[in-house]
Design a protein around this motif. Structure first.
Motif, PDB file in Angstrom:
ATOM      1  N   GLY A 143      15.542  77.550  -7.408  1.00  0.00           N
ATOM      2  CA  GLY A 143      16.427  77.573  -8.570  1.00  0.00           C
ATOM      3  C   GLY A 143      17.870  77.257  -8.250  1.00  0.00           C
ATOM      4  N   LEU A 144      18.088  76.379  -7.263  1.00  0.00           N
ATOM      5  CA  LEU A 144      19.435  75.993  -6.838  1.00  0.00           C
ATOM      6  C   LEU A 144      19.627  74.487  -7.037  1.00  0.00           C
ATOM      7  CD1 LEU A 144      19.480  77.999  -3.486  1.00  0.00           C
ATOM      8  CD2 LEU A 144      20.949  78.483  -5.460  1.00  0.00           C
ATOM      9  N   PRO A 145      20.877  74.027  -7.158  1.00  0.00           N
ATOM     10  CA  PRO A 145      21.122  72.581  -7.268  1.00  0.00           C
ATOM     11  C   PRO A 145      20.606  71.839  -6.036  1.00  0.00           C
ATOM     12  CG  PRO A 145      23.073  73.813  -7.904  1.00  0.00           C
ATOM     13  CD  PRO A 145      22.122  74.807  -7.303  1.00  0.00           C
ATOM     14  N   PHE A 146      20.131  70.621  -6.250  1.00  0.00           N
ATOM     15  CA  PHE A 146      19.534  69.858  -5.157  1.00  0.00           C
ATOM     16  C   PHE A 146      20.014  68.419  -5.172  1.00  0.00           C
ATOM     17  CE2 PHE A 146      16.734  69.262  -8.783  1.00  0.00           C
ATOM     18  CZ  PHE A 146      16.454  67.901  -8.755  1.00  0.00           C
ATOM     19  N   LEU A 147      19.903  67.791  -3.998  1.00  0.00           N
ATOM     20  CA  LEU A 147      20.103  66.350  -3.846  1.00  0.00           C
ATOM     21  C   LEU A 147      18.792  65.761  -3.353  1.00  0.00           C
ATOM     22  CD1 LEU A 147      21.783  63.716  -3.611  1.00  0.00           C
ATOM     23  CD2 LEU A 147      22.385  64.437  -1.282  1.00  0.00           C
ATOM     24  N   TYR A 148      18.236  64.835  -4.123  1.00  0.00           N
ATOM     25  CA  TYR A 148      16.998  64.151  -3.748  1.00  0.00           C
ATOM     26  C   TYR A 148      17.370  62.718  -3.370  1.00  0.00           C
ATOM     27  CZ  TYR A 148      12.096  62.630  -4.007  1.00  0.00           C
ATOM     28  OH  TYR A 148      10.839  62.136  -3.707  1.00  0.00           O
ATOM     29  N   VAL A 149      17.109  62.345  -2.115  1.00  0.00           N
ATOM     30  CA  VAL A 149      17.543  61.048  -1.595  1.00  0.00           C
ATOM     31  C   VAL A 149      16.335  60.155  -1.339  1.00  0.00           C
ATOM     32  CG1 VAL A 149      18.840  59.864   0.212  1.00  0.00           C
ATOM     33  CG2 VAL A 149      19.498  62.169  -0.471  1.00  0.00           C
ATOM     34  N   THR A 150      16.418  58.923  -1.814  1.00  0.00           N
ATOM     35  CA  THR A 150      15.399  57.932  -1.524  1.00  0.00           C
ATOM     36  C   THR A 150      16.078  56.610  -1.190  1.00  0.00           C
ATOM     37  OG1 THR A 150      13.364  56.887  -2.334  1.00  0.00           O
ATOM     38  CG2 THR A 150      15.137  57.233  -3.936  1.00  0.00           C
ATOM     39  N   HIS A 151      15.299  55.591  -0.858  1.00  0.00           N
ATOM     40  CA  HIS A 151      15.886  54.347  -0.376  1.00  0.00           C
ATOM     41  C   HIS A 151      15.810  53.210  -1.385  1.00  0.00           C
ATOM     42  CE1 HIS A 151      11.622  53.905   0.325  1.00  0.00           C
ATOM     43  NE2 HIS A 151      11.767  52.632   0.577  1.00  0.00           N
ATOM     44  N   ARG A 152      15.127  53.430  -2.522  1.00  0.00           N
ATOM     45  CA  ARG A 152      15.000  52.340  -3.491  1.00  0.00           C
ATOM     46  C   ARG A 152      15.318  52.826  -4.896  1.00  0.00           C
ATOM     47  NH1 ARG A 152       9.852  49.927  -1.788  1.00  0.00           N
ATOM     48  NH2 ARG A 152       9.137  50.319  -3.913  1.00  0.00           N
ATOM     49  N   GLN A 153      15.932  51.939  -5.675  1.00  0.00           N
ATOM     50  CA  GLN A 153      16.360  52.302  -7.017  1.00  0.00           C
ATOM     51  C   GLN A 153      15.188  52.636  -7.927  1.00  0.00           C
ATOM     52  OE1 GLN A 153      19.272  49.718  -8.848  1.00  0.00           O
ATOM     53  NE2 GLN A 153      20.120  49.099  -6.879  1.00  0.00           N
ATOM     54  N   ASP A 154      14.092  51.872  -7.833  1.00  0.00           N
ATOM     55  CA  ASP A 154      12.974  52.137  -8.736  1.00  0.00           C
ATOM     56  C   ASP A 154      12.313  53.475  -8.431  1.00  0.00           C
ATOM     57  OD1 ASP A 154      12.161  50.992  -6.321  1.00  0.00           O
ATOM     58  OD2 ASP A 154      10.320  50.193  -7.166  1.00  0.00           O
ATOM     59  N   ILE A 155      12.265  53.858  -7.137  1.00  0.00           N
ATOM     60  CA  ILE A 155      11.708  55.168  -6.789  1.00  0.00           C
ATOM     61  C   ILE A 155      12.626  56.274  -7.297  1.00  0.00           C
ATOM     62  CG2 ILE A 155      11.035  56.690  -4.895  1.00  0.00           C
ATOM     63  CD1 ILE A 155      10.275  54.253  -3.285  1.00  0.00           C
ATOM     64  N   ALA A 156      13.946  56.074  -7.166  1.00  0.00           N
ATOM     65  CA  ALA A 156      14.900  57.070  -7.663  1.00  0.00           C
ATOM     66  C   ALA A 156      14.745  57.252  -9.170  1.00  0.00           C
ATOM     67  CB  ALA A 156      16.324  56.644  -7.320  1.00  0.00           C
ATOM     68  N   ARG A 157      14.642  56.152  -9.885  1.00  0.00           N
ATOM     69  CA  ARG A 157      14.510  56.232 -11.345  1.00  0.00           C
ATOM     70  C   ARG A 157      13.201  56.916 -11.737  1.00  0.00           C
ATOM     71  NH1 ARG A 157      14.718  51.351 -12.150  1.00  0.00           N
ATOM     72  NH2 ARG A 157      12.554  50.856 -12.640  1.00  0.00           N
ATOM     73  N   GLN A 158      12.119  56.582 -11.039  1.00  0.00           N
ATOM     74  CA  GLN A 158      10.817  57.181 -11.329  1.00  0.00           C
ATOM     75  C   GLN A 158      10.833  58.682 -11.055  1.00  0.00           C
ATOM     76  OE1 GLN A 158       7.177  55.085  -9.875  1.00  0.00           O
ATOM     77  NE2 GLN A 158       6.786  56.959  -8.764  1.00  0.00           N
ATOM     78  N   THR A 159      11.450  59.093  -9.937  1.00  0.00           N
ATOM     79  CA  THR A 159      11.533  60.516  -9.598  1.00  0.00           C
ATOM     80  C   THR A 159      12.398  61.268 -10.605  1.00  0.00           C
ATOM     81  OG1 THR A 159      11.300  59.958  -7.251  1.00  0.00           O
ATOM     82  CG2 THR A 159      12.140  62.154  -7.777  1.00  0.00           C
ATOM     83  N   TYR A 160      13.506  60.666 -10.989  1.00  0.00           N
ATOM     84  CA  TYR A 160      14.394  61.268 -11.994  1.00  0.00           C
ATOM     85  C   TYR A 160      13.636  61.517 -13.297  1.00  0.00           C
ATOM     86  CZ  TYR A 160      17.981  61.167 -15.680  1.00  0.00           C
ATOM     87  OH  TYR A 160      18.747  61.431 -16.785  1.00  0.00           O
ATOM     88  N   GLU A 161      12.858  60.539 -13.733  1.00  0.00           N
ATOM     89  CA  GLU A 161      12.108  60.679 -14.985  1.00  0.00           C
ATOM     90  C   GLU A 161      11.049  61.778 -14.869  1.00  0.00           C
ATOM     91  OE1 GLU A 161      10.695  56.729 -15.510  1.00  0.00           O
ATOM     92  OE2 GLU A 161      12.598  55.966 -16.329  1.00  0.00           O
ATOM     93  N   ARG A 162      10.415  61.885 -13.704  1.00  0.00           N
ATOM     94  CA  ARG A 162       9.416  62.938 -13.508  1.00  0.00           C
ATOM     95  C   ARG A 162      10.065  64.317 -13.532  1.00  0.00           C
ATOM     96  NH1 ARG A 162       5.624  60.391  -8.638  1.00  0.00           N
ATOM     97  NH2 ARG A 162       4.436  58.961  -9.973  1.00  0.00           N
ATOM     98  N   PHE A 163      11.186  64.465 -12.840  1.00  0.00           N
ATOM     99  CA  PHE A 163      11.866  65.759 -12.832  1.00  0.00           C
ATOM    100  C   PHE A 163      12.317  66.150 -14.243  1.00  0.00           C
ATOM    101  CE2 PHE A 163      13.323  65.572  -8.098  1.00  0.00           C
ATOM    102  CZ  PHE A 163      12.036  65.892  -7.709  1.00  0.00           C
ATOM    103  N   LYS A 164      12.827  65.193 -14.994  1.00  0.00           N
ATOM    104  CA  LYS A 164      13.259  65.486 -16.365  1.00  0.00           C
ATOM    105  C   LYS A 164      12.081  65.959 -17.218  1.00  0.00           C
ATOM    106  CE  LYS A 164      16.828  64.596 -18.098  1.00  0.00           C
ATOM    107  NZ  LYS A 164      18.007  65.449 -18.388  1.00  0.00           N
ATOM    108  N   ALA A 165      10.899  65.404 -16.954  1.00  0.00           N
ATOM    109  CA  ALA A 165       9.710  65.794 -17.719  1.00  0.00           C
ATOM    110  C   ALA A 165       9.177  67.155 -17.283  1.00  0.00           C
ATOM    111  CB  ALA A 165       8.626  64.729 -17.566  1.00  0.00           C
ATOM    112  N   TRP A 166       9.290  67.471 -15.994  1.00  0.00           N
ATOM    113  CA  TRP A 166       8.703  68.700 -15.462  1.00  0.00           C
ATOM    114  C   TRP A 166       9.632  69.898 -15.565  1.00  0.00           C
ATOM    115  CZ3 TRP A 166       7.014  66.063 -10.235  1.00  0.00           C
ATOM    116  CH2 TRP A 166       5.962  65.175 -10.502  1.00  0.00           C
ATOM    117  N   PHE A 167      10.958  69.668 -15.531  1.00  0.00           N
ATOM    118  CA  PHE A 167      11.923  70.763 -15.504  1.00  0.00           C
ATOM    119  C   PHE A 167      12.318  71.161 -16.930  1.00  0.00           C
ATOM    120  CE2 PHE A 167      13.813  69.275 -11.157  1.00  0.00           C
ATOM    121  CZ  PHE A 167      12.606  69.582 -10.546  1.00  0.00           C
TER     122      PHE A 167
END
Length: 464
Positions: A143-167
Motif C-alpha cells: 500500500g505504498l507508492p511505487f515506480l514500475y520501470v520497463t524498457h518499452r513504451q507499449d509495455i509501459a502503456r499496457q502495464t499502466y492500463e492493467r494497474f488502472k483496471a485492477w487498483f
C-alpha cells in the motif's frame, strides 16, 4: 599501513553505498567492481571476439550498488582495512493495503509472500506466470507508492492500463514514456524517460530485469533509492556477456515462482509440440565463423527456408494466428511480400499496428524482436522461428509469445536445422536443447515433410 589509509567510510542506502575512501582503497574497490565483458566485433575477415571493461563503481557519485557491499568488505578485510559502515536504510511506514480487482493464483500469492519476506528479490516466473499480477499483488499488500520501470513504451502503456483496471480509484497511478506524461502518486515509466525526474518511491518494480545490467538501465535503477526492490523475468540466466550474476547484486536474489508444468496446470499456458525442418541450402560457406554473413545468406536469403515458411503460412485450414519471428527487418519485409495478407510489425511500427497484432483473430503475423516481450495474443497457435540464433533468453521469450492459454490449444513450434553452415547448425542444436527442457514432443521433418532421424546425433557420430 598508515592511519590515513585505514580511515574509510561507507554510507549504506537502499540502492547505493556512498564511499569516502582514500585513493589506494578506492582503486582496490574500483578494480573489484570492474568486469571483463566479451564482445563480438565484425571485421572484413569475419567476427572477432574481444573484451571490454564494465565498471559498477560510479566515480561521479563515489558510490557502488549496495548488493556489492559484502564483497567489498570481504576483500578490504583480507587486506586489513575495516571501513566504518553507517547504515541509512529505513523501512517505510504508513502503507495503506488495498484489495485488487483480480484474483491471484495460489503460486502467485506464494510469490508475493516470498518477496515481502526478502524486501528485495528477482522473481523468476516461467512464461505466462503472470509477473504483472504478482507485481500488483506486492503493491496491494504494501500500500505504498511505487515506480514500475520497463524498457518499452507499449509495455509501459499496457502495464499502466492493467494497474488502472485492477487498483481501486483511490490508488493514483501515473504514466511516463517518451511522449506521454500522466501524473500520479505512483508511476509506470520507461527507464529512458526517467532522466531528471525525482525518484522518491518506497517501492521499485523492474520489468524484464535481465536487461538491468545494461549501463542505461543500471543508472536508472540505481537512481531510485526504494527500500522495497523487486524485479521480474522469465530468463534470469543466459546473457551472452556473462553478467547474469550482476543482476543479483543490483536487485537481489533469484526466487523461483513456478515452473512450466505448474503454469499449465493453472491454465495459464498451453502445451507445445516442436517440429524441426531439416534444410540443406545449396550455398557455399565462405567463413564458418561469420554469423552475420551466414545469417544474410542462409536465413534472410535462404530460398528453401523462406519457401518452407511461406508454405506453412499458406496451408492453414482453420482459424488462428501463425506468428513468424524474424531477427532482421529486411527479412520480415521480404516474407511479407511473399505471404499474402501478412501483417508485419517491428520497433518502428505505430502503437495502432501493435494493438492490431495483439487483437488479431486469424492470419499471419510477422514480427521482429518487438514481439519477444509485451505482446500477448492467445490466438497464436503456430509459431515459426525464422530468426535462428542460440540465446536461451531470446529463444524462451520467442516461444513465450505463443504459449498463452486458450481452451484446447496446443502450440505448434516450427524451427529449422540448417545443415549447410556449421555455425548455424550449432545454433540449431542449442535451440533444440532449450526446447527439450520444455517438451519431449519434438519431431524432425525433411524438406518434403517426411519424418527423419535427428541430424544432431548423426553429425556427432560422423565427427568422431
Amino acid at each position: 599501513m598508515s592511519q590515513e589509509f585505514t580511515r574509510q567510510l561507507l554510507v549504506v542506502r537502499n540502492a547505493l553505498v556512498s564511499a569516502s575512501l582514500s585513493g589506494e582503497v578506492e582503486r582496490i574497490v574500483r578494480s573489484l567492481l570492474t568486469f571483463r565483458v566479451p564482445r563480438a566485433i565484425r571485421t572484413r575477415k569475419g567476427v572477432k571476439w574481444t573484451y571490454t571493461s564494465r565498471s559498477f563503481y560510479f566515480p561521479e557519485l563515489n558510490a557502488f550498488p549496495t548488493g556489492f557491499l559484502q564483497d567489498v568488505l570481504h576483500v578490504l578485510g583480507q587486506m586489513g582495512v575495516y571501513p566504518e559502515v553507517v547504515d541509512r536504510r529505513v523501512c517505510p511506514q504508513g502503507g495503506r493495503p488495498f484489495e485488487l480487482d483480480i484474483e491471484l493464483k495460489p503460486f502467485q500469492r506464494e510469490a508475493v509472500e516470498k518477496a515481502l519476506k526478502l524486501t528485495k528479490a528477482v522473481i523468476h516466473g516461467s512464461v505466462s506466470s503472470g509477473k504483472t499480477v504478482i507485481a500488483a499483488g506486492i503493491v496491494s499488500r504494501l500500500g505504498l507508492p511505487f515506480l514500475y520501470v520497463t524498457h518499452r513504451q507499449d509495455i509501459a502503456r499496457q502495464t499502466y492500463e492493467r494497474f488502472k483496471a485492477w487498483f481501486p480509484d483511490s490508488v493514483s497511478v501515473g504514466l511516463c514514456t517518451g511522449g506521454t506524461r500522466v501524473r500520479g502518486e505512483s508511476l509506470v515509466a520507461t527507464y529512458q524517460s526517467l532522466k531528471d525526474l525525482p525518484l522518491d518511491f518506497p517501492i521499485l518494480l523492474v520489468d524484464e530485469c535481465h536487461r538491468v545490467v545494461s549501463e542505461a538501465f543500471t543508472n536508472a535503477v540505481s537512481n531510485c533509492d526504494a527500500f522495497y526492490r523487486f524485479a521480474f523475468t522469465g530468463t534470469p540466466r543466459g546473457r551472452s556477456d556473462a553478467l547474469d550474476t550482476i543482476m543479483d547484486k543490483l536487485l537481489g536474489p533469484v526466487v523461483q515462482v513456478a515452473d512450466y508444468d505448474t503454469i499449465k496446470r493453472e491454465n495459464l499456458a498451453c502445451d507445445a509440440k516442436f517440429i524441426f525442418v531439416v534444410v540443406q541450402e545449396d550455398l557455399p560457406v565462405t567463413d564458418p565463423s561469420d554469423f552475420h554473413n551466414a545469417e544474410t545468406l542462409f536465413i534472410v536469403g535462404g530460398q528453401k527456408r523462406n519457401e518452407l515458411i511461406k508454405t506453412v503460412c499458406e496451408s492453414r485450414t482453420k482459424e488462428g494466428v501463425t506468428l513468424v519471428i524474424v531477427r532482421r527487418r529486411e527479412h520480415g519485409l521480404y516474407l511479407q511480400k511473399m505471404i499474402k495478407n501478412a501483417l508485419f510489425i517491428d520497433s518502428s511500427s505505430p502503437a495502432s499496428r501493435r494493438d492490431e497484432a495483439r487483437k488479431l483473430q486469424s492470419g499471419v503475423l510477422i514480427a521482429t524482436g518487438v514481439i519477444e516481450e509485451g505482446i500477448d495474443n492467445p490466438n497464436i497457435d503456430v509459431l515459426v522461428n525464422a530468426a535462428g540464433g542460440k540465446s536461451s533468453i531470446v529463444t524462451k521469450q520467442r516461444i513465450g509469445r505463443g504459449l498463452r492459454f486458450k481452451e484446447g490449444k496446443v502450440l505448434k513450434v516450427i524451427d529449422f536445422v540448417d545443415l549447410a553452415h556449421p555455425l548455424l547448425f550449432k545454433h540449431s542444436f542449442a535451440r533444440y536443447k532449450i526446447y527439450k527442457r520444455l517438451s519431449d514432443d519434438i519431431v524432425f521433418l525433411s524438406e518434403e515433410g517426411r519424418i527423419v532421424e535427428s541430424p544432431f546425433g548423426q553429425r556427432r557420430r560422423q565427427s568422431r
